[in-house]
Scaffold this active site. Structure first.
Site, PDB file in Angstrom:
ATOM      1  N   HIS A  86       8.883  82.919  51.172  1.00  0.00           N
ATOM      2  CA  HIS A  86       7.861  82.314  50.489  1.00  0.00           C
ATOM      3  C   HIS A  86       8.069  81.726  49.369  1.00  0.00           C
ATOM      4  O   HIS A  86       8.932  82.728  48.440  1.00  0.00           O
ATOM      5  CB  HIS A  86       7.713  84.382  49.924  1.00  0.00           C
ATOM      6  CG  HIS A  86       7.608  85.070  49.271  1.00  0.00           C
ATOM      7  ND1 HIS A  86       7.997  85.016  48.088  1.00  0.00           N
ATOM      8  CD2 HIS A  86       9.272  86.037  50.167  1.00  0.00           C
ATOM      9  CE1 HIS A  86       8.403  86.411  47.712  1.00  0.00           C
ATOM     10  NE2 HIS A  86       9.584  86.791  48.633  1.00  0.00           N
ATOM     11  N   ASP A  88       5.427  82.027  46.649  1.00  0.00           N
ATOM     12  CA  ASP A  88       4.724  83.238  45.663  1.00  0.00           C
ATOM     13  C   ASP A  88       5.242  84.391  45.250  1.00  0.00           C
ATOM     14  O   ASP A  88       6.167  84.004  45.262  1.00  0.00           O
ATOM     15  CB  ASP A  88       3.892  83.475  46.155  1.00  0.00           C
ATOM     16  CG  ASP A  88       4.241  84.839  47.181  1.00  0.00           C
ATOM     17  OD1 ASP A  88       5.183  85.143  47.928  1.00  0.00           O
ATOM     18  OD2 ASP A  88       3.514  86.202  47.096  1.00  0.00           O
ATOM     19  N   GLU A 152       3.911  86.736  50.028  1.00  0.00           N
ATOM     20  CA  GLU A 152       4.092  88.311  50.384  1.00  0.00           C
ATOM     21  C   GLU A 152       4.305  89.219  49.383  1.00  0.00           C
ATOM     22  O   GLU A 152       4.226  89.749  50.015  1.00  0.00           O
ATOM     23  CB  GLU A 152       6.247  87.274  50.211  1.00  0.00           C
ATOM     24  CG  GLU A 152       6.806  88.070  51.350  1.00  0.00           C
ATOM     25  CD  GLU A 152       7.968  89.185  50.337  1.00  0.00           C
ATOM     26  OE1 GLU A 152       7.502  90.528  50.632  1.00  0.00           O
ATOM     27  OE2 GLU A 152       7.731  89.071  49.018  1.00  0.00           O
TER      28      GLU A 152
END
Ligand code: BES
Ligand code: MN
Ligand code: MN
Length: 456
Positions: A86, A88, A152
């Site tokens: 991920h 993020d 996530e």
């Protein structure tokens, strides 16, 4: 493999600079103010994947933040690895506790300091650079598909939908994830378990408005006092969770497995020293590693209400709130536990207040096999670069999508993480060791090589 490894050595400076560039973009998925930055990060990952040599690279929109996809299919007869990670990150606050700004990465004492340095941009980027090194040196031993998401840290609900809608596209033989930690660089380990999560928010309402605490105090229930008592009652004197039915579906771990866990190197004095605590805490009858690895837990993540501004205000607040999470183990399920919690919490509320319980995102627990080709390949890869065979461990954190890889795609996951628990993920001054970053890049090509060898 020699050419791949030499290429990595020769390109270390650039590999570091590129990682710093992606760390500069504040891809905070939880905060809508950063939506454009999250998208910019997806585009950055897309461009780097293209440059590295991936095909069909795209930013796939979702109802939330986009998913970056790319692939390299070199030969249908070779096994296919689905790399998941991920891009993020968690919010960076409290900002004043950072020694340097979270999105202005600095390298200090051999570590990269920035939000996302370890979780998970640093670990995602290792995969892109390892891929580049393999491609550029004719060393790609498996087909590969990259799926790097941007949600996530907020529960991956749109990725769950993406899996449902792209089963064919995502066909693979295993999912490879670097988003967990090792015991230490001297004691390499592989997580073979992730806990599930049920995340609740509770609201306790007393009187219909904030009241003068002198005029009404003592005669009307104070929601903060009531909520504190309710929360305190969620653990008994043995620190067992009191939510009715909470343990009913918990799978018992065999004495043999517990004995193996007890052999995991762990220094309780170091642990206490690191956290500056005089004593540990937890469920009676279990060790610290069991408490975080194989047992379910309940934590208050935040609690608020009433007056918290400067000075003193005399007020009996109308409302009190808390965010409460439960980490789950096989065979608990997120929604079932959320329902048990809701019923229990409502049942313990005195008549003097009203309670409202809502369920946030959750995820299911997973245990990954240690007898699979993928696990053996990861273990041998780590042994090759670390000089020691890794120990299987049960991690305490959650990666909600992993259970769905199995359920939706029928795929097992191998958690080949290179972080350390001391990397301060989700905390101020998150960091990632340069050694971890480069060792990760060096290890990944061996995973491809051994997986191709061990797979059937
Ligand atoms: N990478 C972590 C999970 C993790 C960290 C697993 C260390 C094992 C060891 C992941 O990004 C994470 O933080 N997950 C969240 C869950 C999510 C739903 C917010 C978590 O565990 O709190
Ligand atoms: Mn992560
Ligand atoms: Mn995280």
């Amino acid at each position: 493999m020699q050419a791949v490894q030499s290429y990595i050595t020769e390109n270390k400076d650039r590999f570091l600079e590129e990682l710093l560039a992606v760390l500069r973009i504040p891809s905070i998925s939880a905060d809508s103010n950063y939506k454009a930055d999250v998208l910019r990060t997806a585009e950055f990952i897309r461009d780097r994947l293209k440059e590295a040599g991936a095909d069909n690279v795209e930013v796939c929109p979702t109802k939330g933040h986009p998913i970056v996809y790319g692939e390299k299919i070199i030969n249908a007869s070779l096994p296919t690895i689905l790399v998941y990670g991920h891009y993020d990150v968690q919010p960076a606050d409290p900002l004043d506790l950072w020694d340097s700004p979270p999105f202005e990465p600095v390298v200090k004492d051999g570590k990269i300091f920035a939000r996302g340095a370890c979780d998970d941009k640093g670990q995602v980027y290792m995969h892109i650079k390892a891929f580049e090194a393999m491609i550029k040196n004719g060393g790609l031993a498996c087909n590969v598909k990259f799926m790097i998401e941007g949600e996530e840290e907020v529960g991956s609900s749109n990725l769950g939908i993406f899996l449902e809608q792209n089963k064919e596209k995502l066909k693979a033989d295993v999912v490879l994830v670097s988003d967990t930690s090792m015991i230490s660089m001297d004691i390499p380990s592989i997580d073979v378990g992730l806990r599930g999560l049920a995340y609740m928010e509770v609201e306790v309402t007393g009187p219909n408005r904030d009241l003068h605490s002198g005029v009404y105090g003592g005669a009307v229930a104070n929601p903060l006092t009531i909520l504190s008592k309710m929360i305190a009652s969620l653990h008994d004197e043995n620190n067992h969770i009191t939510v009715k039915g909470f343990y009913d579906s918990v799978a018992t771990v065999s004495a043999e497995d517990r004995a193996a866990m007890a052999k995991t190197p762990f220094d309780i004095e170091e642990y206490k020293k690191d956290l500056e605590i005089n004593d540990i805490w937890g469920e009676k009858g279990y060790t610290t590693l069991e408490r975080t690895g194989i047992r379910p837990t309940l934590e208050v993540n935040g609690m608020w209400g009433g007056y918290i501004g400067e000075g003193a205000k005399t007020v009996l607040p109308s409302k009190a709130f808390a965010k409460i999470s439960m980490r789950l183990v096989p065979n608990q399920t997120s929604h079932e536990i959320a329902e048990l919690f809701t019923k229990h919490f409502e049942s313990i509320a005195p008549a003097s207040v009203k309670v409202k319980v809502t369920e946030h995102h959750g995820g299911e627990p997973v245990v990954t096999p240690t007898d699979s080709a993928a696990y053996k390949a990861a273990a041998k890869a780590i042994e090759t670069t670390f000089g020691k065979s890794p120990i299987p461990t049960r991690g305490g954190g959650s990666i909600p999508i992993v259970a769905l890889f199995e359920k939706t795609l029928g795929l097992k996951t191998v958690l080949m993480g290179f972080g350390l628990d001391s990397d301060a993920i989700h905390s101020p001054n998150e960091h990632y060791g340069l050694v971890n970053y480069f060792k990760g890049i060096e290890t990944i090509p061996y995973f491809y090589k051994y997986f191709a060898e061990y797979h059937q």
